[in-house]
Design a protein around this motif. Structure first.
Motif, PDB file in Angstrom:
ATOM      1  N   UNK A   1      -0.289   0.452  18.424  1.00 21.70           N
ATOM      2  CA  UNK A   1      -1.014   1.713  18.560  1.00 21.70           C
ATOM      3  C   UNK A   1      -0.069   2.897  18.347  1.00 21.70           C
ATOM      4  N   UNK A   2       1.146   2.794  18.857  1.00 18.79           N
ATOM      5  CA  UNK A   2       2.124   3.872  18.655  1.00 18.79           C
ATOM      6  C   UNK A   2       2.449   4.019  17.179  1.00 18.79           C
ATOM      7  N   UNK A   3       2.653   2.903  16.475  1.00 16.46           N
ATOM      8  CA  UNK A   3       2.984   2.964  15.056  1.00 16.46           C
ATOM      9  C   UNK A   3       1.820   3.528  14.243  1.00 16.46           C
ATOM     10  N   UNK A   4       0.590   3.164  14.602  1.00 19.41           N
ATOM     11  CA  UNK A   4      -0.563   3.714  13.896  1.00 19.41           C
ATOM     12  C   UNK A   4      -0.643   5.221  14.077  1.00 19.41           C
ATOM     13  N   UNK A   5      -0.373   5.700  15.292  1.00 19.18           N
ATOM     14  CA  UNK A   5      -0.354   7.139  15.525  1.00 19.18           C
ATOM     15  C   UNK A   5       0.736   7.828  14.733  1.00 19.18           C
ATOM     16  N   UNK A   6       1.912   7.211  14.654  1.00 22.10           N
ATOM     17  CA  UNK A   6       3.003   7.784  13.861  1.00 22.10           C
ATOM     18  C   UNK A   6       2.643   7.822  12.380  1.00 22.10           C
ATOM     19  N   UNK A   7       1.974   6.773  11.886  1.00 20.20           N
ATOM     20  CA  UNK A   7       1.588   6.749  10.476  1.00 20.20           C
ATOM     21  C   UNK A   7       0.560   7.826  10.154  1.00 20.20           C
ATOM     22  N   UNK A   8      -0.407   8.015  11.056  1.00 24.61           N
ATOM     23  CA  UNK A   8      -1.414   9.061  10.841  1.00 24.61           C
ATOM     24  C   UNK A   8      -0.755  10.440  10.848  1.00 24.61           C
ATOM     25  N   UNK A   9       0.154  10.663  11.786  1.00 26.18           N
ATOM     26  CA  UNK A   9       0.843  11.945  11.850  1.00 26.18           C
ATOM     27  C   UNK A   9       1.676  12.188  10.598  1.00 26.18           C
ATOM     28  N   UNK A  10       2.332  11.127  10.090  1.00 27.74           N
ATOM     29  CA  UNK A  10       3.136  11.290   8.875  1.00 27.74           C
ATOM     30  C   UNK A  10       2.258  11.616   7.673  1.00 27.74           C
ATOM     31  N   UNK A  11       1.070  11.008   7.600  1.00 27.57           N
ATOM     32  CA  UNK A  11       0.152  11.330   6.500  1.00 27.57           C
ATOM     33  C   UNK A  11      -0.308  12.778   6.590  1.00 27.57           C
ATOM     34  N   UNK A  12      -0.576  13.240   7.802  1.00 28.83           N
ATOM     35  CA  UNK A  12      -1.004  14.620   7.992  1.00 28.83           C
ATOM     36  C   UNK A  12       0.096  15.592   7.574  1.00 28.83           C
ATOM     37  N   UNK A  13       1.319  15.338   8.003  1.00 25.00           N
ATOM     38  CA  UNK A  13       2.433  16.204   7.622  1.00 25.00           C
ATOM     39  C   UNK A  13       2.696  16.124   6.126  1.00 25.00           C
ATOM     40  N   UNK A  14       2.564  14.918   5.540  1.00 23.10           N
ATOM     41  CA  UNK A  14       2.770  14.778   4.102  1.00 23.10           C
ATOM     42  C   UNK A  14       1.733  15.583   3.324  1.00 23.10           C
ATOM     43  N   UNK A  15       0.489  15.581   3.807  1.00 26.56           N
ATOM     44  CA  UNK A  15      -0.545  16.351   3.133  1.00 26.56           C
ATOM     45  C   UNK A  15      -0.229  17.851   3.165  1.00 26.56           C
ATOM     46  N   UNK A  16       0.305  18.336   4.285  1.00 25.29           N
ATOM     47  CA  UNK A  16       0.684  19.750   4.377  1.00 25.29           C
ATOM     48  C   UNK A  16       1.803  20.068   3.390  1.00 25.29           C
TER      49      UNK A  16
END
Length: 329
Positions: A255-270
């Motif tokens: 669950x922690x890794x999934x949250x980190x992956x989602x956050x990285x995708x969000x930052x990458x999109x920015x």
């Protein structure tokens, strides 16, 4: 130059950000796999159903035949027998003042087999017990400091001055054994650290479980083949045992890794959005500055599609070169 600089910076930022996240995730996995749990664990069927109430109820015989059966499975590298149980550590009295008593979660291990199966466990232990039968334990560093046990028990200390370890066996009878502090145990896990490692032979005597354990930690040769090895091991042991992967034992880590992956995708999109806006603005200025050249080319008979192709080709070359520069950086 502006377009290439922005593109290179954007690519380098994305690679760096993803690399940092991969490093954190790899460190967390190594901490759980190679220093705490092991890639696979073998238990009696239904072990986790009684883990909270009676973890010693579903033990099994630690036989050479069973070890050989596990080690014979292709892909298995090593195993470590263990016993998990709760205990109390009582320190000797000082004069008329009673010694402190604290609760512990104990893991009984064979020092040699534990180090072979969990390659990073040794990094957290300052000194291992001499053998699997030595009455010695490795105490958590923070807990040891609070109890005044940061230094190993001197060799000349009489046994009656050793700390006493108390625990209930499978029949709920309270037993005790005197132990020496051999070393200190570090950890990267947060929270209360009331944990310790005890030699397997001492735990079996304390719990009246001679020759028996509650689990095997199993190491594999190739982490990429973890699931096939787990399936083969489960088939070899049959329905009387359960073979669990580390990520099944620690769903929180997924669950922690999934949250980190989602956050990285969000930052990458920015980051990508900002880069695209800057690059689009720079390329638009180059188009506006070439209005006369475009008109000349059209007057000479070049098709509009060909003119557009020139700009696209220029942008593609800038993108490829800038991307390589960003990757290199």
């Amino acid at each position: 130059a502006l377009s290439m600089g922005v593109l290179a910076l954007g690519v380098a930022s994305l690679v760096l950000m993803r690399g940092v996240i991969n490093g954190v995730q790899g460190g967390n996995r190594s901490m759980f796999i190679d220093a705490t749990y092991g890639p696979l664990q073998v238990h009696r069927a239904g072990y986790f159903d009684v883990l909270e109430t009676s973890p010693l109820a579903l033990d099994f015989q630690d036989s050479e035949a069973l070890r050989g059966q596990i080690l014979a499975v292709p892909g298995v590298r090593a195993l470590s027998p263990r016993i998990h149980f709760a205990a109390m550590l009582s320190l000797p009295d000082v004069g008329e003042q009673a010694g402190p008593v604290t609760h512990l979660m104990m893991t009984a291990v064979d020092p040699a087999l534990e180090q072979a199966a969990l390659t990073r466990r040794a990094e957290w232990v300052t000194a291992w017990p001499a053998s699997a039968d030595a009455p010695e334990l490795v105490l958590d560093r923070q807990l040891a400091a609070a109890l005044g046990l940061s230094a190993p028990t001197p060799e000349d200390t009489p046994a009656e001055r050793w700390p006493a370890l108390l625990a209930a066996d499978r029949e709920e009878a309270l037993n005790g054994v005197a132990v020496k502090v051999r070393g200190l145990l570090g950890s990267g896990l947060p929270g209360d650290r009331r944990v310790a490692l005890l030699t397997l032979g001492t735990a079996q005597v304390l719990l009246r479980m001679e020759g028996r354990v509650t689990e095997y930690a199993v190491a594999v040769r190739d982490p990429a083949q973890l699931e096939p090895v787990r399936a083969q091991l489960q088939g070899a042991l049959g329905p009387g045992f359960e073979v669990h992967r580390w990520d099944t034992l620690m769903p929180m880590l997924n669950e922690i890794e999934q949250g980190q992956n989602v956050m990285s995708l969000f930052l990458a999109a920015i980051v990508i959005g900002v880069v695209l806006l800057v690059v689009a603005n720079a390329l638009l200025m180059t188009v506006m500055d070439r209005v006369r050249e475009v008109g000349t080319l059209l007057a000479l008979g070049m098709r509009r599609r060909a003119v557009v192709g020139l700009f696209v080709a220029e942008a593609a070359v800038l993108g490829v070169v800038a991307g390589l520069i960003g990757l290199a950086a």
